[in-house]
Design an enzyme around this catalytic site. Structure first.
Site, PDB file in Angstrom:
ATOM      1  N   ASP A 116      40.975  43.467  46.244  1.00 43.37           N
ATOM      2  CA  ASP A 116      39.634  42.875  46.239  1.00 43.37           C
ATOM      3  C   ASP A 116      38.639  43.582  47.150  1.00 43.37           C
ATOM      4  O   ASP A 116      37.564  43.051  47.419  1.00 43.37           O
ATOM      5  CB  ASP A 116      39.725  41.394  46.623  1.00 43.37           C
ATOM      6  CG  ASP A 116      40.281  40.553  45.489  1.00 43.37           C
ATOM      7  OD1 ASP A 116      39.902  40.810  44.335  1.00 43.37           O
ATOM      8  OD2 ASP A 116      41.107  39.668  45.755  1.00 43.37           O
ATOM      9  N   ASP A 176      40.033  40.538  36.713  1.00 45.70           N
ATOM     10  CA  ASP A 176      39.062  40.535  37.811  1.00 45.70           C
ATOM     11  C   ASP A 176      38.954  41.914  38.483  1.00 45.70           C
ATOM     12  O   ASP A 176      37.931  42.276  39.043  1.00 45.70           O
ATOM     13  CB  ASP A 176      39.449  39.519  38.892  1.00 45.70           C
ATOM     14  CG  ASP A 176      40.085  38.247  38.372  1.00 45.70           C
ATOM     15  OD1 ASP A 176      40.684  38.277  37.294  1.00 45.70           O
ATOM     16  OD2 ASP A 176      40.003  37.229  39.068  1.00 45.70           O
TER      17      ASP A 176
HETATM   18  N1  GLY Z   1      39.020  36.946  41.546  1.00 47.79           N
HETATM   19  C1  GLY Z   1      39.443  35.621  41.668  1.00 47.79           C
HETATM   20  C2  GLY Z   1      38.657  34.655  40.878  1.00 47.79           C
HETATM   21  O1  GLY Z   1      37.826  34.996  40.083  1.00 47.79           O
HETATM   22  O2  GLY Z   1      38.910  33.481  41.060  1.00 47.79           O
END
Ligand code: GLY
Length: 393
Positions: A116, A176
């Site tokens: 992330d 994501d």
């Molecule tokens: N990347 C985690 C979410 O969208 O909850």
């Protein structure tokens, strides 16, 4: 003749009104948004002052402000919001807090334990670098890209997402993760080192091959065999079930491939973004206000929770896509509609919700976590969409 002119004038005026009704009044939307963020800043300053580990607000838990540590995936959104407010208003009062909350993320540039880093470092330092050109921010972005690259597996051709649930997945990649590629593209632009770009392209291509169904909806999680690169499982973590379409996942996919087209000019990515947009915008489960329910396949629709964060991401993605696609008009009109609906029906009452702007987001419904709450990334992409609605980044 006079009647004809009057009629033509009336038609023209009503057309102008119709177009205007679709436009977004950014200045008007910013008045309550700034007041809310003033409050969120005050609350966050107070709450983080006593605890050096908690660095940014994330959501409300039982009505209380919930803050996160630096390694949380949402830690960069608040500073990103402060940068967007500075960008949108040009008011220097946002500059000092934007820097203050950005600098709290500095240790994360060395964090190799998360995929992330794009969210964390690009929303914070990336926006800061865009707006100030501060060269110390540049080096943080480059270091973060190096850390993120360490999670790339050349055999599978993708960046590893999660390390948790090792008993369930060997090399999980979530949709994501497309969002984190922007950091890599930027690092190549800053350094001239094409290795970051190549990793991003490999990840985007492999994800395109393995994450999507025939109707261009996306699985949430794909698990790879790290030794052979073979796909060994496809399913969900945050969606309703393995074959459902989790709303925010579709939003990340739309935004991610649009961004990849911007960075590469590869038409395959443009087509992919258009196909994802079609899946979302023509989906019978998309409500009239175009703010999706948390999962497109929830059988309880319309008696289930919305996800305003997905709507904000979709609006922001559509603004960018409208700059590249032949369907520009449709995308822009839809993004305007979403943004106006968020502003009119999904904003906190003045002074409520500890200063979060939007309400009705859903974080992780299967884990019974963050259901129908304000959430920081909804606010971030809302402000970004406001900026993009008037031609900003
Ligand atoms: N990347 C985690 C979410 O969208 O909850």
């Amino acid at each position: 003749m006079k009647l004809k002119i009057n009629l033509t004038l009336a038609v023209l005026l009503s057309l102008t009104a119709a177009v205007k009704a679709q436009n977004v009044d950014v200045a008007k939307a910013l008045v309550p948004a700034e007041k809310q963020v003033d409050l969120l800043l005050e609350k966050s300053e107070a709450a983080t002052a006593g605890d050096a580990k908690l660095i940014a607000p994330r959501t409300l838990e039982n009505g209380q402000l919930k803050l996160v540590v630096g390694r949380d995936w949402t830690s960069g959104f608040f500073s990103g919001m402060l940068w967007y407010l500075y960008d949108l208003t040009k008011d220097p009062k946002w500059l000092a807090p934007a820097k203050e909350f950005t600098h709290k993320l500095a240790p994360q540039q060395y964090n190799t334990g998360t995929h992330d880093l794009g969210f964390m470092i690009y929303c914070s330092y990336g926006n800061g670098y865009r707006l100030t050109g501060d060269t110390s921010y540049r080096s943080v972005i480059i270091q973060a890209a190096k850390s993120l690259s360490k999670r790339f597996n050349p055999v599978a051709g993708v960046i590893r997402s999660w390390d948790h649930n090792a008993d369930k997945w060997e090399f999980p990649v979530i949709i994501d993760n497309m969002m984190n590629l922007e950091l890599l593209f930027e690092a190549t632009k800053l350094t001239g080192d094409s290795s970051f770009y190549k990793i991003a392209v490999s990840h985007a291509n492999t994800t395109l091959k393995n994450h999507f169904r025939k109707d261009h909806s996306s699985y949430h999680v794909v698990d790879y065999n790290p030794k052979t690169g073979a796909v060994q499982w496809k399913g969900t973590a945050q969606g309703l079930n393995d074959s459902s379409s989790w709303a925010r996942g579709q939003a990340w996919a739309l935004y991610g491939y649009t961004m990849c087209y911007r960075e590469t000019k590869n038409k395959v990515y443009l087509k992919q973004a258009e196909d994802i947009a079609k899946f979302i915008l023509t989906n019978p489960a998309l409500p009239a206000d175009k703010v999706p329910y948390w999962d497109f396949n929830d059988p309880l629709i319309p008696n289930t929770e919305k996800d305003a964060s997905a709507a904000a991401i979709i609006a922001s993605g559509l603004y960018e896509l409208s700059g590249y696609s032949k369907q520009a008009k449709n995308y822009r009109k839809t993004a305007d509609q979403i943004l106006n609906n968020l502003t009119e029906k999904y904003t906190s009452k003045a002074g409520a919700n500890e200063g979060f702007i939007l309400v009705h987001s859903t974080g992780h419904k299967p884990a019974k976590s963050e259901i129908d709450v304000p959430i920081i990334y909804a606010d971030y992409y809302y402000l970004e969409a406001l900026a993009r609605s008037k031609g900003g980044k």
